[in-house]
Design a protein around this motif. Sequence first.
Motif, PDB file in Angstrom:
ATOM      1  N   ALA A   1       0.829  -1.202   0.000  1.00 14.03           N
ATOM      2  CA  ALA A   1       0.000   0.000   0.000  1.00 14.03           C
ATOM      3  C   ALA A   1       0.864   1.254   0.000  1.00 14.03           C
ATOM      4  O   ALA A   1       1.758   1.403   0.837  1.00 14.03           O
ATOM      5  CB  ALA A   1      -0.925   0.007   1.209  1.00 14.03           C
ATOM      6  N   LEU A   2       0.574   2.147  -0.939  1.00 12.81           N
ATOM      7  CA  LEU A   2       1.260   3.437  -1.003  1.00 12.81           C
ATOM      8  C   LEU A   2       0.421   4.548  -0.383  1.00 12.81           C
ATOM      9  O   LEU A   2       0.898   5.669  -0.196  1.00 12.81           O
ATOM     10  CB  LEU A   2       1.568   3.796  -2.463  1.00 12.81           C
ATOM     11  CG  LEU A   2       2.455   2.815  -3.225  1.00 12.81           C
ATOM     12  CD1 LEU A   2       2.613   3.262  -4.671  1.00 12.81           C
ATOM     13  CD2 LEU A   2       3.810   2.675  -2.537  1.00 12.81           C
ATOM     14  N   THR A   3      -0.841   4.240  -0.097  1.00 13.87           N
ATOM     15  CA  THR A   3      -1.740   5.205   0.550  1.00 13.87           C
ATOM     16  C   THR A   3      -2.546   4.473   1.616  1.00 13.87           C
ATOM     17  O   THR A   3      -2.560   3.240   1.667  1.00 13.87           O
ATOM     18  CB  THR A   3      -2.736   5.811  -0.454  1.00 13.87           C
ATOM     19  OG1 THR A   3      -3.600   4.767  -0.943  1.00 13.87           O
ATOM     20  CG2 THR A   3      -2.027   6.493  -1.612  1.00 13.87           C
ATOM     21  N   ARG A   4      -3.212   5.224   2.439  1.00  9.59           N
ATOM     22  CA  ARG A   4      -4.248   4.640   3.286  1.00  9.59           C
ATOM     23  C   ARG A   4      -5.459   4.296   2.417  1.00  9.59           C
ATOM     24  O   ARG A   4      -5.493   4.585   1.220  1.00  9.59           O
ATOM     25  CB  ARG A   4      -4.655   5.647   4.374  1.00  9.59           C
ATOM     26  CG  ARG A   4      -3.579   5.894   5.429  1.00  9.59           C
ATOM     27  CD  ARG A   4      -4.004   7.016   6.336  1.00  9.59           C
ATOM     28  NE  ARG A   4      -3.080   7.194   7.456  1.00  9.59           N
ATOM     29  CZ  ARG A   4      -3.090   8.244   8.260  1.00  9.59           C
ATOM     30  NH1 ARG A   4      -3.970   9.229   8.078  1.00  9.59           N
ATOM     31  NH2 ARG A   4      -2.229   8.320   9.260  1.00  9.59           N
ATOM     32  N   VAL A   5      -6.469   3.711   3.031  1.00  7.61           N
ATOM     33  CA  VAL A   5      -7.736   3.475   2.338  1.00  7.61           C
ATOM     34  C   VAL A   5      -8.479   4.806   2.242  1.00  7.61           C
ATOM     35  O   VAL A   5      -8.724   5.456   3.267  1.00  7.61           O
ATOM     36  CB  VAL A   5      -8.618   2.471   3.105  1.00  7.61           C
ATOM     37  CG1 VAL A   5      -9.881   2.165   2.301  1.00  7.61           C
ATOM     38  CG2 VAL A   5      -7.857   1.213   3.438  1.00  7.61           C
ATOM     39  N   LEU A   6      -8.815   5.225   1.043  1.00  7.73           N
ATOM     40  CA  LEU A   6      -9.711   6.354   0.875  1.00  7.73           C
ATOM     41  C   LEU A   6     -11.121   5.783   0.869  1.00  7.73           C
ATOM     42  O   LEU A   6     -11.505   5.043  -0.043  1.00  7.73           O
ATOM     43  CB  LEU A   6      -9.428   7.099  -0.432  1.00  7.73           C
ATOM     44  CG  LEU A   6      -8.287   8.130  -0.403  1.00  7.73           C
ATOM     45  CD1 LEU A   6      -6.937   7.453  -0.168  1.00  7.73           C
ATOM     46  CD2 LEU A   6      -8.247   8.914  -1.717  1.00  7.73           C
ATOM     47  N   THR A   7     -11.900   6.074   1.912  1.00  7.93           N
ATOM     48  CA  THR A   7     -13.228   5.479   2.064  1.00  7.93           C
ATOM     49  C   THR A   7     -14.266   6.245   1.261  1.00  7.93           C
ATOM     50  O   THR A   7     -13.995   7.320   0.706  1.00  7.93           O
ATOM     51  CB  THR A   7     -13.661   5.465   3.537  1.00  7.93           C
ATOM     52  OG1 THR A   7     -13.955   6.805   3.956  1.00  7.93           O
ATOM     53  CG2 THR A   7     -12.559   4.877   4.426  1.00  7.93           C
ATOM     54  N   TRP A   8     -15.482   5.712   1.251  1.00 10.93           N
ATOM     55  CA  TRP A   8     -16.585   6.363   0.544  1.00 10.93           C
ATOM     56  C   TRP A   8     -16.846   7.763   1.089  1.00 10.93           C
ATOM     57  O   TRP A   8     -17.334   8.648   0.374  1.00 10.93           O
ATOM     58  CB  TRP A   8     -17.864   5.520   0.652  1.00 10.93           C
ATOM     59  CG  TRP A   8     -18.387   5.379   2.060  1.00 10.93           C
ATOM     60  CD1 TRP A   8     -18.113   4.373   2.931  1.00 10.93           C
ATOM     61  CD2 TRP A   8     -19.263   6.276   2.753  1.00 10.93           C
ATOM     62  NE1 TRP A   8     -18.753   4.583   4.139  1.00 10.93           N
ATOM     63  CE2 TRP A   8     -19.465   5.747   4.051  1.00 10.93           C
ATOM     64  CE3 TRP A   8     -19.893   7.470   2.412  1.00 10.93           C
ATOM     65  CZ2 TRP A   8     -20.285   6.374   4.990  1.00 10.93           C
ATOM     66  CZ3 TRP A   8     -20.710   8.097   3.360  1.00 10.93           C
ATOM     67  CH2 TRP A   8     -20.893   7.540   4.633  1.00 10.93           C
TER      68      TRP A   8
END
Length: 507
Positions: A97-104
């Motif tokens: 993973a290069l980012t966190r989770v971008l959520t809805w």
Amino acid sequence: MLAVDLGTTSAKVLAINAGSLTEGGQAVIAARGEREYPLLSQEPGYAEQDPDRIAEAAAEAVREAVDGAGCGPEGVLAVAFSTAMHSLIVTDGDGKALTRVLTWADLRAAGHARKLRGSKDAADLPSRTGVPLHAMTPLAKLFWLRERRPELFASAGRFIGIKEYVLERWFGRPVPMDESTAGGTGFYNLHERTWDGEAMRIAGIDADRLPELKPSTHVLRGLLPETAAELGLSPDVPVVLGAADGPLANLGGGALEPGVASLTIGTSGAVRVAVRQPAADPHGRLFCYPLAEGWWIAGGPVNSGGVVFRWMRDKLAPDLSDGNDGYARLVELAMEAPPGAGGLLFLPHLSGERAPHWDERARGVFLGLSLEHDRRHMIRAGLEGIVLHLRSVADALAGLAGGLREIRVSGGFARSAALRQLIADILGRPVVRTDSEDASGVGAARLALHALGLMPDPAASASTVTDRCDPNPELVPVYDRLHGMFKRSYERVSDTFAELDAFRSGG
């Protein structure tokens, strides 16, 4: 059966007796596991999560459910997944993973979503993808990412969701995305069942940077031995991709019959119906997502659900914030005010809005506030506002998919008998509560049994009605009138929302 539900706030795992489903009875839940994880919002508009923490939470919850059921690795017939929609993770070529989770709920792409809504190139995307153009979608997020973080965008290996990230840790290799979850990305062509070429062109990506597509009944095998040992599972256990949590809630809650809608009010809310062919809304107000072969789920999500209820408790009645009965006491207080809250309307869009307006800049409004009103009226107007807005979604859905004759409710909001009656009165339709508190997980288990050939018709519902509320004939015309005022109110202030957004941003 292990049903793994990757939600917005926690990973829940149900250990369900398979025979209770294949024999047509109620889902017998032998054990549960659950682990929570935080939503990270360090700045306005951010709504991120740590993907590794979610993967750890899922593993811990699986082990807890297996241990609680006492079945051992050989006693697990299959694992099935349900997942929250619209998540996006940027990974490198090795799956890191290069980012966190971008959520809805992440709204940083709001401006880019507005550009898409005003673009001729994107005008027909909702009719092809079944998804309105909104900041929640990975399409809008990637459009934003390409412009705001071009180096990261250019170096990215793939763009995946949280379920794919968890499963890739389990299997040690790239895994497909099920078509149901893909339906929420903005990239999935609902009619051709492929990644949409025009959507990819707009985002600036090729199909090789997206997961392979497979049906929700696709089965994965070959868990990493060390992962299987950690989970308490056999390495050979079949893992069914499963589907998105909203469509699975219809399956698990028995809301697949024509005219039967599923209405959920948790932190957010949604109204959904099952259809037998794709039903993309030509007006872009609603979604249409695949569920499984021959089934699609049409509907609309709203931001204004339990989060508004919590805001009213914390801001208008902080004296009721202590103890588990705070919400029940809040409802009692609201019911001391008359229907229509003494001529007070509330637009509940405290955190922007999705269906049917898809307006990230919308905000809350009290209309008609006078010296005669007190907090009882304001709380009643707030509760009515939540449901009046859901009626707007239900009415749009009825126009798209046919008349609605029954509403099946779930979620924390629906635990209150007074609020179930309020829903019936405002929507003007009977409201039914079923025993499917864990509808998404049960739906995932049913789908998995179907994938294994053990349940010919996963849509054969065994949900039991535990409560029914019919509309009060005297109040239906009252709320019909109020709903007309409610709809016109949004139309009249929507321009002001845009002006206030510019003011807040210093523009």
